[in-house]
Write an enzyme that holds these catalytic residues in place. Sequence first.
Site, PDB file in Angstrom:
ATOM      1  N   GLU A  55      89.041  22.746 -97.100  1.00  0.00           N
ATOM      2  CA  GLU A  55      89.904  23.261 -98.203  1.00  0.00           C
ATOM      3  C   GLU A  55      91.029  22.187 -98.329  1.00  0.00           C
ATOM      4  OE1 GLU A  55      90.047  27.194 -97.481  1.00  0.00           O
ATOM      5  OE2 GLU A  55      88.254  27.675 -98.341  1.00  0.00           O
TER       6      GLU A  55
ATOM      7  N   GLU B  59      80.779  27.950 -97.548  1.00  0.00           N
ATOM      8  CA  GLU B  59      81.572  29.298 -97.277  1.00  0.00           C
ATOM      9  C   GLU B  59      81.231  30.119 -98.500  1.00  0.00           C
ATOM     10  OE1 GLU B  59      85.620  29.615 -95.906  1.00  0.00           O
ATOM     11  OE2 GLU B  59      85.393  27.653 -94.838  1.00  0.00           O
TER      12      GLU B  59
END
Length: 502
Positions: free
Chosen positions: A172, A291
């Site tokens: 991320e 995720e």
Amino acid sequence: MAVTSIDINRDNKISDIDDRLYGSFIEHLGRAVYEGIYQPGHPSADEDGFRKDVLELVKELNVPVVRYPGGNYVSNFFWEDSVGPEETRRTRLDLAWRTTEPNEVGISEFARWARKAGTAVMMAVNLGTRGTADALNFLEYCNLDTDSYYASLRRRHGDKPFNIKLWCMGNEMDGPWQVGQKTAYEYGRLARETAKAMKMMDDTIECVACGSAHINMPTFGTWEKEVLEQAYDYIDYISCHQYFENKSGNTDDFFASVDILDRFIDTVAAICDEVKRSKNSDKTVNISFDEWNCWYHTLDQDDERMKKEPWGIAPHLLEDNYTFEDAIVNGLALIKFIKHSDRVKIACLAQLVNVIAPIMTDKDGGAWKQTIFYPFLHASVYGRGSAIRCNVTTGTHDTAGYKDVTDIEAVSVLSKDGTQLTVFAVNRLTGEDAEAQVNLAGFDGFRPLSWLALESDDMLVSNSAEEQKVVPVSKSCYEFNGGTLKATFKAASWNVIIFRKD
Ligand code: AHR
């Protein structure tokens, strides 16, 4: 009662499904590792301190790959503190979750746990506070058997190569919360050069570049384009992450919200293909949806806890207690991933134990199954083989926040040996049962074997260590004639119908 027909024609194959679609994730966060997979002294601990009760549940889920060690944790991860003898294991402060990491469990221990769990490791390198040189040292330590420093160090630590095949280039990196956040250009260059160098060292590995942290990031789309333009030639997958939440308490909206996955996956795949064309490349970059889950029950209390009680070891963080409706949302997400299995090759339920997890542990007690354990279990066990499109003729409904939401979502999977066809279907009408007619074409000799369902009138019911209130039921109230099965899907239900060839 709503009426739906689900037509399944053998010719409508979507794709072979990569087993890694049923992956998961363990981060050094909260009690995922300590008191989760590892708790020396616990009555169920084995000779390495791993909880056997947890291992049994992980094996039941048949997880093919587990992402590790983060997550946000990886962006300031110093892998060399987590290897070797106890005296070289440095205790570190983890900035992502404001906790203290004792590094008692590190690379070697996790690799051993993964072997016991029958799963592969998907490793992440730190591209937040570190870079290419460190990633190379780490890869050498993990995979090489050369007479060089880090490979020798691992041998001195008593380990054979771990042979880790799948590597995340950070985590991320677009997120302002990330230690070492980067612009798309900075990150794209770094991901490219790191993946390039790592493949020069070990050309058997695959690399995953970070896509956007979620679809509502302000740079969604432009981030992917820039990262892919920089790194396309050296990476194999781009990541997507998405969490679902029902903070407003509107179940219909919650169920409808999962449709965002279609747009998310189609958009990222289109960007991959646009960059492929612009580079005149013959390689296709696919998606690692590494995720996904529901995550909202504990957000506020966790923020408070991290502010008020920082730097604890293995604090109770992200311990969402999942409801029945969360399980339905996860079932819907699994249907979407199977539908998009031509482009989504890897997906990781985030996470696996104690932290937004299907498996929970009591420090002084046993391990138990959350509601979300079950759709994942069914998809992992019955969802391997090839995805076959279901042509669903269904009604639509509007919710407070969404228009034209399909009542029924469904997809089917033909097993690898071709003898079993499984239909996964959700009735997302909360107030109405649906009469479903499943029509098989090209499946001569297939007959219904079983029908598993998750059903409840109470959307907020959940499981606990003491009581499993949400468990699958086995249903037999269907008719089957001439390749057509008729059944009633209860309002708000997850259904798994398995046909077997005689
Ligand atoms: O899974 C919990 C966190 O969610 C991960 O650390 C991070 O990657 C994401 O924001």
